[in-house]
Write an enzyme that holds these catalytic residues in place. Sequence first.
Site, short mmCIF file in Angstrom:
data_model
loop_
_atom_site.label_atom_id
_atom_site.label_comp_id
_atom_site.label_asym_id
_atom_site.label_seq_id
_atom_site.Cartn_x
_atom_site.Cartn_y
_atom_site.Cartn_z
N VAL A 158 15.89 15.17 -6.21
CA VAL A 158 15.65 16.32 -6.86
C VAL A 158 15.68 16.09 -8.35
O VAL A 158 16.06 16.75 -9.18
CB VAL A 158 17.08 17.29 -6.73
CG1 VAL A 158 16.82 18.08 -5.31
CG2 VAL A 158 18.40 16.38 -7.02
N GLY A 159 15.18 14.70 -8.63
CA GLY A 159 15.33 14.28 -10.09
C GLY A 159 14.53 15.09 -10.90
O GLY A 159 14.44 15.00 -12.25
N CYS A 160 13.37 15.80 -10.21
CA CYS A 160 12.44 16.56 -10.87
C CYS A 160 12.78 18.07 -11.07
O CYS A 160 12.59 18.63 -9.98
CB CYS A 160 11.02 16.28 -10.42
SG CYS A 160 11.25 15.93 -8.59
N ILE A 161 13.23 18.50 -12.19
CA ILE A 161 13.73 19.99 -12.09
C ILE A 161 12.50 20.75 -12.85
O ILE A 161 12.66 21.15 -13.92
CB ILE A 161 15.15 20.09 -12.53
CG1 ILE A 161 16.04 19.34 -11.69
CG2 ILE A 161 15.49 21.43 -12.64
CD1 ILE A 161 17.10 18.49 -12.45
#
Lengths: 412, 104
Positions: free
Chosen positions: B101-104
């Site tokens: 989920v590093g990409c928000i």
Amino acid sequence: MKKLVILGAGTAGTMIANHLHKRLKHKDWEVTLLDPNPDHYYQPGFLFVPFGIYSIEDTKKPKQKFIPSGMQLVQKGVEAIEPDKNQLILEGGEKLSYDILIVATGSRIVPEETEGMKDRLWRKKIFDFYTPEGAVELYKALQNFEGGDLVIHLTEMPIKCPVAPLEFSFLADWYLTKKGLRNKTRITYVTPLSGAFTKPVTTKVLGEVFARKNIALEADFMVEHIDNEKQKLVSYDEREVPFDLLVTIPTNMGAKVIETSGFGDDLYFIPTDHGTLQSKVAENMFVIGDATNVPASKAGSVAHFEAEILIENILAYIDGKEFPEKFDGHANCFIESGFKKGFLIDFNYDHEPVPGKFPFAGIGPLSLLKESRLNHLGKMAFRWIYWNMLLKARKIPGVTARMKLSGKKFPK
Amino acid sequence: MATATLANKEVEVTEEGFLVNPDDWTEDIAKEIAKQEGIELTDRHWDVIRFMREDYKKNGTSATIRHITKHSDITTKELYQLFPKGPAKLAAKIAGVPKPVGCI
């Protein structure tokens, strides 16, 4: 008297201070804010500075102006947080103890993380616009820009305001068109993500905008270094993107004090409960805004919604009651798309942005995930709302801390 | 959510093909996902896969590139050679842990 300390008087720290001012029993609590910087910047305004839409002065007011009466703003840096001793070590070695600590230390850009970024070309050909200095220098560079390769680049996620680099690209397209330079300029958007945005429906909508505006997309690009000699971004898988002017969003990290205090994650953001906003470091430490590691956007709207949740939880904590509120990751962002138009997106941990109406279901007046003139006007009105309502913890009619599902068209 | 048959085992997968339950994972499933992605697993791939699984068990989230390189002897350059394009995503998929989920 008991002591509550708010570390950081930026967007999040100021908002929670104003909530506390309205709700906390004043005779029982002494509230102190700590922040070394005297200026409060309206950070969404940094986007407009490079294009001469705002001057940097338009984005700045004294921090003191927004600190509620009866609370003290101490303009000092903090060297360490010692949660096991309930105290802070201030610069110069002075100690400050607390009963409750709210950490609102935000995030910062760290260009040093990428080889060749803060090098010979830094602020000559390579610019950021996430700092006041960077935005002003980029304004000058755009004034002198005569065309060529303009590259907008994201180094690494997460970043503060993930839509800002998109907005920058759209505004650059508008600005260069207006200056008669668009046909002499190739605009390329370089991102470590697989598309324009982090969520699928929005990525598709924005992908179409990229095509319409003739902005090239270089996806899955993780920068390894910047070659200052040849003016190129070089990725780990050895792709190269040349630039005449590079606008980069450097790696974002939490505050230095989180690093030195030793309890941050890999990027020095603070492990925080996604719902209650209590830190996982100590039970009397709460975190708000960009400083948390919660999987929500790092954005002013998120800080605003978090403040509405956190105030209830802190009051409950003081009374020894269970936490009544849970943050849902709600974010609400305008996306300026150039030529006096904009988008608006509304989303949370579980629901990606989709089309619909906001803030009132079926009525609007704002349209979600759709380009409109009204969304642009909303974006431009936002500065006034920020200074006069959001910072002062005043409610905006129809806008709730928890995201509304009504009025939205979710994919089947 | 959908189901897929991987290495003769019926498992629940997300739309993008990530295992829904990390406990369903087996080494054979890893080999099969890798094959679908066009990757022949070497010892070095297995180092990354094992790191991803152990780290997920410990932290409850899938490791980012920064996390992998900070806590192992694997460099980012090597990660891109082993798992081209999006190493954190691809390694997570093969290791049977959720999409990062590093990409928000």
